[in-house]
Design an enzyme around this catalytic site. Structure first.
Site, PDB file in Angstrom:
ATOM      1  N   ASP A 119       0.974  -1.341  -0.035  1.00 54.31           N
ATOM      2  CA  ASP A 119      -0.019   0.002   0.119  1.00 54.31           C
ATOM      3  C   ASP A 119       0.943   1.269   0.087  1.00 54.31           C
ATOM      4  O   ASP A 119       2.140   1.065   0.456  1.00 54.31           O
ATOM      5  CB  ASP A 119      -0.781  -0.071   1.158  1.00 54.31           C
ATOM      6  CG  ASP A 119      -1.627   1.262   1.721  1.00 54.31           C
ATOM      7  OD1 ASP A 119      -2.284   1.803   0.553  1.00 54.31           O
ATOM      8  OD2 ASP A 119      -1.870   1.578   2.655  1.00 54.31           O
ATOM      9  N   ASP A 170      -0.530   5.083   1.016  1.00 57.79           N
ATOM     10  CA  ASP A 170      -0.380   5.809   2.109  1.00 57.79           C
ATOM     11  C   ASP A 170      -0.237   5.316   3.473  1.00 57.79           C
ATOM     12  O   ASP A 170      -1.009   4.332   3.800  1.00 57.79           O
ATOM     13  CB  ASP A 170      -1.834   6.638   2.101  1.00 57.79           C
ATOM     14  CG  ASP A 170      -1.872   7.491   0.711  1.00 57.79           C
ATOM     15  OD1 ASP A 170      -0.621   8.027   0.533  1.00 57.79           O
ATOM     16  OD2 ASP A 170      -2.959   7.583   0.196  1.00 57.79           O
ATOM     17  N   ASP A 199      -2.309  -0.617   5.853  1.00 59.61           N
ATOM     18  CA  ASP A 199      -2.540   0.042   7.188  1.00 59.61           C
ATOM     19  C   ASP A 199      -4.065  -0.199   7.335  1.00 59.61           C
ATOM     20  O   ASP A 199      -4.585  -0.048   8.622  1.00 59.61           O
ATOM     21  CB  ASP A 199      -2.068   1.389   7.466  1.00 59.61           C
ATOM     22  CG  ASP A 199      -2.742   2.166   6.460  1.00 59.61           C
ATOM     23  OD1 ASP A 199      -2.437   2.004   5.379  1.00 59.61           O
ATOM     24  OD2 ASP A 199      -3.216   3.237   6.767  1.00 59.61           O
TER      25      ASP A 199
END
Ligand SMILES: [Mg+2]
Length: 178
Positions: A7, A9, A134
């Site tokens: 991922d 961000d 996250d």
């Protein structure tokens, strides 16, 4: 070779750091990183939320984000020799960010293959062996093995292996188990 999807961000790029700084500067606020919850902006600041979301959707907003962890660069470089690395970002959340995200990846990770950059919505379509993210919702929808990149807002979840930084990611994946 096994494949790892990563991922952007809050795993590679510190989007929230810039978003907080921009929020405080644009609206003359002084809220702290701990208080800043992007999912509550609409509720807490209804009069500002429209302008805030237009601001993060500006074409250059994602271009100068800082690295979430400077070790991400050398670790991904090394992992890239032993795994197929994909970058999977839910860029559909901020459609104005595409070009800046692409250029940011080329700047920090020039060794990655740009045909492995996936700008998507729901990561259930990403058929990699692993996903490092996250966002608990994306990990739950992903069909391979999810690895949770620890952040204060995901502390309560226990169903995924948790990593705190890129050194731990390196230890998890290297040396490659046969
Ligand atoms: Mg993320």
């Amino acid at each position: 070779m096994k494949s790892i999807a990563v991922d952007m961000d809050q795993v590679l790029a510190d989007f929230l750091g810039k978003a907080l700084k921009a929020f405080n500067e644009r609206f003359n606020k002084n809220i702290s990183r701990e208080e800043f919850d992007i999912s509550k902006i609409e509720t807490l600041y209804p009069e500002l939320s429209n302008e805030f979301f237009l601001m993060i959707n500006e074409p250059d907003f994602f271009r100068d984000l800082e690295l979430e962890d400077v070790d991400a660069v050398p670790v991904l470089k090394e992992l890239n020799e032993h795994y197929e690395i994909y970058i999977a970002t839910a860029a559909m959340d901020v459609p104005g960010s595409f070009h800046a995200k692409y250029e940011w990846l080329l700047e920090y990770f020039p060794f990655l293959n740009p045909t492995h950059f996936i700008f998507c919505g729901d990561k259930k379509v990403v058929k990699a062996d692993y996903l490092i993210d996250d966002n608990i919702r994306q990990l739950q929808s992903f069909t391979g093995e999810g690895i949770l990149y620890s952040q204060p807002y995901n502390e309560q979840y226990t169903q995924f292996k948790r990593v705190y930084n890129w050194k731990e990611i390196k230890e998890l994946f290297l040396p490659v188990k046969q």
